[in-house]
Motif scaffolding. Structure first.
Motif, PDB file in Angstrom:
ATOM      1  N   MET A 157      27.569 -45.048  46.511  1.00  0.00           N
ATOM      2  CA  MET A 157      28.900 -45.636  46.414  1.00  0.00           C
ATOM      3  C   MET A 157      29.871 -44.644  45.780  1.00  0.00           C
ATOM      4  SD  MET A 157      30.093 -48.935  44.199  1.00  0.00           S
ATOM      5  CE  MET A 157      31.848 -49.187  43.919  1.00  0.00           C
ATOM      6  N   LYS A 158      31.078 -44.598  46.315  1.00  0.00           N
ATOM      7  CA  LYS A 158      32.095 -43.718  45.758  1.00  0.00           C
ATOM      8  C   LYS A 158      32.633 -44.282  44.441  1.00  0.00           C
ATOM      9  CE  LYS A 158      33.626 -42.001  50.269  1.00  0.00           C
ATOM     10  NZ  LYS A 158      34.773 -41.853  51.188  1.00  0.00           N
ATOM     11  N   SER A 159      33.040 -43.396  43.566  1.00  0.00           N
ATOM     12  CA  SER A 159      33.547 -43.830  42.265  1.00  0.00           C
ATOM     13  C   SER A 159      34.935 -43.294  41.960  1.00  0.00           C
ATOM     14  CB  SER A 159      32.590 -43.377  41.154  1.00  0.00           C
ATOM     15  OG  SER A 159      32.498 -41.956  41.126  1.00  0.00           O
ATOM     16  N   ASP A 160      35.554 -42.611  42.924  1.00  0.00           N
ATOM     17  CA  ASP A 160      36.866 -42.016  42.661  1.00  0.00           C
ATOM     18  C   ASP A 160      37.980 -43.032  42.916  1.00  0.00           C
ATOM     19  OD1 ASP A 160      36.137 -41.972  45.305  1.00  0.00           O
ATOM     20  OD2 ASP A 160      37.289 -40.188  45.806  1.00  0.00           O
ATOM     21  N   PHE A 161      37.936 -44.145  42.183  1.00  0.00           N
ATOM     22  CA  PHE A 161      38.973 -45.164  42.294  1.00  0.00           C
ATOM     23  C   PHE A 161      40.230 -44.693  41.563  1.00  0.00           C
ATOM     24  CE2 PHE A 161      35.048 -47.551  42.827  1.00  0.00           C
ATOM     25  CZ  PHE A 161      35.349 -48.378  43.889  1.00  0.00           C
ATOM     26  N   LYS A 162      41.380 -45.017  42.139  1.00  0.00           N
ATOM     27  CA  LYS A 162      42.662 -44.686  41.531  1.00  0.00           C
ATOM     28  C   LYS A 162      43.580 -45.897  41.603  1.00  0.00           C
ATOM     29  CE  LYS A 162      42.479 -39.736  42.634  1.00  0.00           C
ATOM     30  NZ  LYS A 162      43.169 -38.605  43.310  1.00  0.00           N
ATOM     31  N   PHE A 163      44.501 -45.963  40.655  1.00  0.00           N
ATOM     32  CA  PHE A 163      45.453 -47.078  40.648  1.00  0.00           C
ATOM     33  C   PHE A 163      46.318 -47.028  41.908  1.00  0.00           C
ATOM     34  CE2 PHE A 163      49.721 -48.653  39.761  1.00  0.00           C
ATOM     35  CZ  PHE A 163      49.443 -49.945  39.333  1.00  0.00           C
ATOM     36  N   SER A 164      46.437 -48.182  42.583  1.00  0.00           N
ATOM     37  CA  SER A 164      47.192 -48.218  43.833  1.00  0.00           C
ATOM     38  C   SER A 164      48.310 -49.247  43.832  1.00  0.00           C
ATOM     39  CB  SER A 164      46.258 -48.500  45.012  1.00  0.00           C
ATOM     40  OG  SER A 164      45.675 -49.782  44.886  1.00  0.00           O
ATOM     41  N   SER A 223      40.237 -50.888  28.162  1.00  0.00           N
ATOM     42  CA  SER A 223      39.435 -50.026  29.028  1.00  0.00           C
ATOM     43  C   SER A 223      38.679 -50.862  30.042  1.00  0.00           C
ATOM     44  CB  SER A 223      38.440 -49.190  28.195  1.00  0.00           C
ATOM     45  OG  SER A 223      37.656 -50.038  27.380  1.00  0.00           O
ATOM     46  N   ILE A 224      38.554 -50.296  31.252  1.00  0.00           N
ATOM     47  CA  ILE A 224      37.706 -50.842  32.305  1.00  0.00           C
ATOM     48  C   ILE A 224      36.676 -49.764  32.615  1.00  0.00           C
ATOM     49  CG2 ILE A 224      37.617 -51.724  34.659  1.00  0.00           C
ATOM     50  CD1 ILE A 224      40.552 -52.456  34.400  1.00  0.00           C
ATOM     51  N   CYS A 225      35.391 -50.114  32.534  1.00  0.00           N
ATOM     52  CA  CYS A 225      34.325 -49.131  32.656  1.00  0.00           C
ATOM     53  C   CYS A 225      33.513 -49.384  33.924  1.00  0.00           C
ATOM     54  CB  CYS A 225      33.404 -49.170  31.439  1.00  0.00           C
ATOM     55  SG  CYS A 225      34.229 -48.695  29.898  1.00  0.00           S
ATOM     56  N   LEU A 226      33.198 -48.298  34.627  1.00  0.00           N
ATOM     57  CA  LEU A 226      32.360 -48.340  35.819  1.00  0.00           C
ATOM     58  C   LEU A 226      31.039 -47.650  35.485  1.00  0.00           C
ATOM     59  CD1 LEU A 226      32.090 -48.954  38.882  1.00  0.00           C
ATOM     60  CD2 LEU A 226      33.052 -46.688  39.315  1.00  0.00           C
ATOM     61  N   TYR A 227      29.924 -48.405  35.602  1.00  0.00           N
ATOM     62  CA  TYR A 227      28.612 -47.906  35.200  1.00  0.00           C
ATOM     63  C   TYR A 227      27.705 -47.726  36.413  1.00  0.00           C
ATOM     64  CZ  TYR A 227      29.721 -48.927  30.323  1.00  0.00           C
ATOM     65  OH  TYR A 227      30.299 -48.938  29.080  1.00  0.00           O
ATOM     66  N   ASP A 228      26.864 -46.678  36.341  1.00  0.00           N
ATOM     67  CA  ASP A 228      25.799 -46.471  37.314  1.00  0.00           C
ATOM     68  C   ASP A 228      24.550 -47.157  36.760  1.00  0.00           C
ATOM     69  OD1 ASP A 228      24.134 -45.640  39.282  1.00  0.00           O
ATOM     70  OD2 ASP A 228      23.979 -43.567  38.601  1.00  0.00           O
ATOM     71  N   VAL A 229      24.061 -48.195  37.459  1.00  0.00           N
ATOM     72  CA  VAL A 229      22.980 -49.022  36.926  1.00  0.00           C
ATOM     73  C   VAL A 229      21.640 -48.288  36.910  1.00  0.00           C
ATOM     74  CG1 VAL A 229      21.693 -51.159  37.262  1.00  0.00           C
ATOM     75  CG2 VAL A 229      24.168 -51.149  37.554  1.00  0.00           C
ATOM     76  N   ASN A 260      20.826 -45.160  36.604  1.00  0.00           N
ATOM     77  CA  ASN A 260      20.771 -44.099  35.588  1.00  0.00           C
ATOM     78  C   ASN A 260      21.327 -44.539  34.238  1.00  0.00           C
ATOM     79  OD1 ASN A 260      19.762 -42.162  37.474  1.00  0.00           O
ATOM     80  ND2 ASN A 260      21.838 -41.962  38.295  1.00  0.00           N
ATOM     81  N   GLU A 261      21.944 -45.739  34.186  1.00  0.00           N
ATOM     82  CA  GLU A 261      22.472 -46.309  32.939  1.00  0.00           C
ATOM     83  C   GLU A 261      23.471 -45.359  32.272  1.00  0.00           C
ATOM     84  OE1 GLU A 261      19.302 -47.498  30.397  1.00  0.00           O
ATOM     85  OE2 GLU A 261      18.395 -48.849  31.869  1.00  0.00           O
ATOM     86  N   VAL A 262      24.423 -44.853  33.076  1.00  0.00           N
ATOM     87  CA  VAL A 262      25.426 -43.938  32.540  1.00  0.00           C
ATOM     88  C   VAL A 262      26.812 -44.433  32.956  1.00  0.00           C
ATOM     89  CG1 VAL A 262      23.916 -41.940  32.525  1.00  0.00           C
ATOM     90  CG2 VAL A 262      25.255 -42.435  34.557  1.00  0.00           C
ATOM     91  N   LEU A 263      27.800 -43.987  32.214  1.00  0.00           N
ATOM     92  CA  LEU A 263      29.190 -44.314  32.515  1.00  0.00           C
ATOM     93  C   LEU A 263      29.706 -43.355  33.587  1.00  0.00           C
ATOM     94  CD1 LEU A 263      31.847 -45.880  31.735  1.00  0.00           C
ATOM     95  CD2 LEU A 263      32.299 -44.004  30.141  1.00  0.00           C
ATOM     96  N   LEU A 264      30.174 -43.923  34.703  1.00  0.00           N
ATOM     97  CA  LEU A 264      30.723 -43.095  35.771  1.00  0.00           C
ATOM     98  C   LEU A 264      32.190 -42.770  35.541  1.00  0.00           C
ATOM     99  CD1 LEU A 264      29.184 -44.747  38.969  1.00  0.00           C
ATOM    100  CD2 LEU A 264      28.473 -42.655  37.831  1.00  0.00           C
ATOM    101  N   LYS A 265      32.975 -43.769  35.175  1.00  0.00           N
ATOM    102  CA  LYS A 265      34.408 -43.571  35.015  1.00  0.00           C
ATOM    103  C   LYS A 265      34.968 -44.657  34.117  1.00  0.00           C
ATOM    104  CE  LYS A 265      38.392 -42.087  37.755  1.00  0.00           C
ATOM    105  NZ  LYS A 265      38.926 -41.856  39.114  1.00  0.00           N
ATOM    106  N   ARG A 266      35.997 -44.287  33.352  1.00  0.00           N
ATOM    107  CA  ARG A 266      36.685 -45.255  32.491  1.00  0.00           C
ATOM    108  C   ARG A 266      38.167 -45.239  32.830  1.00  0.00           C
ATOM    109  NH1 ARG A 266      35.672 -44.231  26.452  1.00  0.00           N
ATOM    110  NH2 ARG A 266      36.912 -42.377  26.913  1.00  0.00           N
ATOM    111  N   PHE A 291      28.747 -53.967  45.866  1.00  0.00           N
ATOM    112  CA  PHE A 291      28.126 -54.520  47.065  1.00  0.00           C
ATOM    113  C   PHE A 291      26.696 -54.040  47.247  1.00  0.00           C
ATOM    114  CE2 PHE A 291      29.849 -50.489  48.157  1.00  0.00           C
ATOM    115  CZ  PHE A 291      28.981 -49.942  49.096  1.00  0.00           C
ATOM    116  N   ASP A 292      26.359 -52.826  46.757  1.00  0.00           N
ATOM    117  CA  ASP A 292      25.011 -52.296  46.905  1.00  0.00           C
ATOM    118  C   ASP A 292      24.140 -52.533  45.680  1.00  0.00           C
ATOM    119  OD1 ASP A 292      26.332 -50.641  45.201  1.00  0.00           O
ATOM    120  OD2 ASP A 292      25.969 -48.788  46.321  1.00  0.00           O
ATOM    121  N   GLY A 293      24.707 -53.148  44.655  1.00  0.00           N
ATOM    122  CA  GLY A 293      23.935 -53.451  43.463  1.00  0.00           C
ATOM    123  C   GLY A 293      23.619 -52.265  42.586  1.00  0.00           C
ATOM    124  N   LYS A 294      24.255 -51.117  42.831  1.00  0.00           N
ATOM    125  CA  LYS A 294      23.962 -49.919  42.054  1.00  0.00           C
ATOM    126  C   LYS A 294      25.025 -49.611  41.000  1.00  0.00           C
ATOM    127  CE  LYS A 294      21.301 -47.716  45.749  1.00  0.00           C
ATOM    128  NZ  LYS A 294      21.152 -46.519  46.613  1.00  0.00           N
TER     129      LYS A 294
END
Length: 911
Positions: free
Chosen positions: A1-8, A596-602, A604-610, A583-586
């Motif tokens: 899954m892509k993680s490069d979300f930006k404010f739109s 803050s809004i945090c996006l986590y990789d399940v 690997n249990e790491v923070l992808l983006k804040r 959608f993929d459960g990852k």
């Protein structure tokens, strides 16, 4: 899954404070929403919000006539210059005082600002100028007013300015030094604040409007001319005696209502005025004839604007956040929007991702269109705060839970409430979950330890699930199977099988109070957020914990004004109150009562983006560091209420409830609202997620527009070469070349020129990298295309050729398949309806034809029956001729009619 979300985009808030303005072409409306600016495209029904943020709410802004520069200034006088076309920030500047108005000159060479009681004129940055040290160069400062300037207006030749002030006067200023002594004058005579002053088209008259409802007309004449002497007596009049004099006085007589805003359209001589009671009027000048009188509510109209053609009027009211675009000639509304009056509690996406539904403390539910940013419908049946909303799987039914003790079901086709669910006792529902099929709905409450389950068909209470030893805080249904997960303050999770025979379940132990819960789409894992700041993940089948993420170090809680420490040392809100699986459960997206809004990789249990929610310093919780200069022994200087020092009576009056932290608009509350995120959710299209925050509904998306890559191009790949390959009937190569050039018109041309007999061959040989792009193109193009059968044949061939690969890589094709589903859903209903309504017309046309009437009738009857029976079988079969061209129903009907005409003409010749 892509993680490069930006404010739109920013939804849920259409206007906050300041002025609104039309673009030069009149098709777009710019509106300040807090510390950002939203742009509504009124013609194409789209909207976007600029990504840049001010430190505080925007007070005024303006766009130059060329439509290239946007200058916005916040309440502290900090300005940001933006390229309006590319949306890039060019320059930051601080004017160091409160700015009431900013406007570019009509020729674009200057811009002026009303800063306090001074009128500052600056040169507009220009690339053709000589090298200079600063982008902003001050040209002149005019000082003559004794109090703050309320507004100013440029003349259409950019030579003069009209200013109005709270000192009850207006003044005329000149840009050029040679006209300074001749023009500079003061227009006095009003008995209240002067809110607007305007030149007419010839610049021989000036209209001034005051707060008490007086309109004065000024002309540059002598005293003798004003008294109406003959022209013969005026031949020897001394030019030095000429001056601006009042020639006419008019009054609005608005029944104690004060004028709040006004504007004047030069070409049509139309004066538009807004009042404090929500009324607005249109007058034709200079005769002062009232054209229309309407009302947009009971709250003051804070701003008014008119487009260049004079057809559309825009009004803004900050009390309720209302925005109105009115076409006065046809007396119709182009746009009528209003945000939530209070804080948003919950949000949910529709299954196709095209709509977002929000629920708020004001008891209202609003349906928002993601593309346009407009509110489509508002439900007001709830009598208390709405705490949760959720869609059924098909997206036609919406469910909501409220503190008024009811759960309601809404029909989104007819937009009505058709079911009301209540419990056996009066409880306030705080969480909601809907079974995927939409047959069962469940709700929980912090007043009770039970989970209530209702049947949607009958509206009866089916079961009460008991077992929790504390208030039920959150519920969640699995999308694949009927598994219900409930979490409670008793530090346990319970998994219920709703349709099972036994309701005996073993609780899953957690070591802290549970605040939020989410289930993977496949129903295998469940994740919870706890009061200790942990994200704990369990396997539902085995009941074992398979993961844990410590989120405390990732959360930016922010400091409040009354805090005497930095945000780094704050323990406030170090947890998440809302989480949602991707959608993929990852991946998991999480938000809470922090900034803050945090996006986590399940895995690997790491923070992808804040993501930082807001940088608006008018909100509590956005600051990070302590400003010691603002701290005293009694507390922060920013907490001192200075409203009693305002010059206007209505500004000094505080109508809010003592100690109230909710209710009212954020810009008028006596207490500072806190930044928080109440709900987050991924879009079903997998390319965006939404967050309901104090600032509004924030939309973050992945920019899927392709960037031009020169290394991906060959020297032979040009539009001309693509057309030559297409002429040689090498359709696959032409389609790939068009996609590599990424020119929409070229893709469209190649796509429509592929014969029907070659579709299967092209799809079988198409490289996998272009399958997703072709699906997305068909989904977007087919919605407006008339060739329904042709598009469906393409889709069928693509799915047959690449269906297995698409199944293995669902995440790569999720956005494309959603677009295709949206197209099929929209077209299928129309085709079914047309086939059913025109059945007898088909029979009549075929019965009047000669040869082949019976077979045609049977064919049409079979098609109408199949189209009405199944939504998926929308393809209308027809004959395949030698050239491989498919003939639709309209062409078939025309051929039948022509054959009938030919038979009649042959009979006439024989006779």
């Amino acid at each position: 899954m892509k993680s490069d979300f930006k404010f739109s985009n920013l939804l849920g808030t259409v206007y906050r404070q300041g002025n609104v303005q039309f673009s030069h072409d009149g098709n777009m409306l710019l509106s300040p929403v807090g510390n950002r600016i939203s742009v509504f495209d009124l013609v194409n029904n789209k909207s976007f919000t600029f990504a840049y943020e001010h430190r505080k709410n925007i007070a005024t802004f303006d766009v130059n006539k060329q439509g290239t520069l946007l200058l916005s200034v916040d309440t502290d006088g900090r300005a940001i210059l933006v390229n309006f076309k590319t949306r890039n920030v060019l320059h930051h500047f601080n004017f160091k005082d409160k700015c009431y108005s900013v406007k570019f000159s009509p020729d674009g060479r200057y811009f002026a600002l009303a800063v306090g009681r001074f009128l500052q004129i600056w040169k507009t940055p220009d690339v053709s100028q000589d090298r200079q040290f600063a982008p902003f160069v001050r040209y002149r400062v005019h000082a003559g007013h004794f109090q703050d300037i309320t507004s100013f207006t440029w003349s259409h030749d950019s030579r003069f300015l009209l200013t109005t002030s709270k000192d009850l006067t207006s003044r005329v200023w000149s840009i050029n030094s040679e006209d300074k002594e001749l023009v500079a004058t003061t227009l006095a005579g009003h008995r209240d604040y002067v809110l607007g002053a305007y030149f007419n088209s010839t610049q021989e008259k000036i209209y001034t409007i005051s707060k008490d409802g007086a309109v004065f007309t000024w002309e540059y004449i002598s005293k003798a001319q004003k008294e109406g002497l003959d022209e013969e007596d005026l031949e020897d009049e001394d030019l030095s005696k000429l001056s601006w004099r009042i020639t006419k006085k008019n009054f609005f007589y608005a029944n104690q209502a004060k004028v709040k805003c006004c504007t004047f359209h030069i070409n049509s001589n139309l004066l538009i005025v807004g009042f404090s009671n929500g009324e607005f009027r249109l007058y034709e000048m200079p005769e002062f004839v009232m054209v229309q009188q309407l009302s947009m509510g009971q709250n003051p109209v804070n701003t008014v604007s008119v487009n260049n053609s004079g057809e559309w009027l825009a009004f803004g009211s900050s009390k309720l956040g209302q925005l109105l675009v009115y076409e006065w000639q046809s007396e119709s509304y182009i746009l009528k929007q209003q945000g939530h009056f209070d804080a948003t509690n919950s949000l949910t996406y529709s299954p196709d991702g095209s709509r977002v539904v929000t629920a708020a403390e004001d008891g209202k539910i609003k349906v928002w269109d993601v593309a346009s940013g407009f509110c489509l419908a508002t439900f007001e049946e709830h009598t208390s705060a709405v705490t949760a909303v959720q869609f059924a799987k098909k997206g036609q039914v919406l469910f909501s839970a409220s503190l008024d003790g009811t759960v309601r079901a809404w029909d989104l086709i007819r937009y009505r409430n058709f079911r009301v669910f209540t419990a056996t006792e009066r409880v306030q529902f705080t969480c909601l979950a809907v079974e995927p099929s939409g047959e069962v709905v469940s709700a929980g409450s912090t007043d009770s330890f039970d989970v209530f389950v209702w049947s949607v068909q009958t509206g009866q209470l089916l079961d009460t699930l008991s077992g929790h030893e504390g208030p039920v805080s959150c519920l969640a249904f699995s999308m694949e199977n009927a598994v219900l997960a409930s979490a409670s303050w008793d530090k346990t999770i319970r998994i219920w099988s709703i349709f099972g025979r036994s309701q005996q379940v073993e609780p899953l132990e957690v070591f802290a109070d549970i605040l939020a819960i989410t289930i993977t789409p496949d129903g295998k894992h469940v994740a919870v957020s706890t009061l200790k700041g942990q994200l704990t993940i369990f396997d539902i089948a085995s009941g074992k914990q398979i993961g844990n993420i410590d989120c405390r170090k990732d959360i930016i809680s922010g400091r409040f004004l009354q805090d005497r420490f930095t945000s780094k040392n704050s323990e406030r809100s170090k947890y998440f109150t809302t989480i949602n699986y991707s959608f993929d459960g990852k991946s998991i997206i999480a938000g809470g009562n922090n900034n803050s809004i945090c996006l986590y990789d399940v895995p690997n249990e790491v923070l992808l983006k804040r993501f930082i929610v807001s940088r608006n310093m008018n909100l509590n919780g956005t600051l990070e560091f302590l400003n010691s200069s603002r701290m005293t022994e009694a507390g922060s200087l920013d907490l001192i209420d200075s409203s009693g020092e305002y010059s206007d009576l209505e500004d000094r009056i505080d109508g809010s409830l003592p100690g109230s932290h909710r209710g009212g608009d954020m810009s008028t509350r006596s207490s500072r609202p806190e930044i928080r995120v109440t709900s987050v959710q991924f879009s079903p299209t997998a390319n965006a997620f939404a967050a309901a925050s104090t600032e509004g509904l924030l939309i973050y998306s992945i920019d899927e527009t392709l960037i031009f890559d020169p290394f991906d191009l060959d020297i032979d790949i040009t539009p001309q070469a693509t057309l030559e390959v297409l002429a040689e009937k090498d359709y696959l190569t032409a389609l790939v070349m068009a996609f590599r050039l990424n020119e929409e018109y070229l893709i469209n041309k190649v796509y429509e020129n592929v014969p029907v007999t070659q579709i299967n061959s092209v799809c079988n040989q198409l490289p996998v990298v272009y399958v997703s792009r072709l699906l997305t193109f068909i989904g977007n193009f087919a919605t407006t295309s008339q060739h329904i059968e042709f598009n469906l044949l393409w889709l069928k061939a693509l799915l047959i050729a690449h269906g297995s690969f698409m199944k293995q890589h669902e995440h790569m094709f999720s956005s494309a398949t959603r677009a295709v589903r949206r197209f099929i859903g929209r077209i299928a209903e129309d085709v079914t309806f047309l086939s059913a309504t025109n059945k007898y017309a088909y029979r009549f046309l075929t019965s009047t034809s000669g040869k082949g009437a019976d077979s045609s009738e049977e064919e049409i009857q079979n098609i109408s029956d199949s189209s009405s029976s199944d939504e998926d079988d929308v393809v209308m079969q027809s004959d395949d001729d030698e050239d491989g061209e498919w003939i639709g129903f309209q062409e078939k009907k025309q051929q039948l009619a022509l054959s009938e005409d030919d038979s009649e003409s042959e009979d006439e010749l024989l006779q």
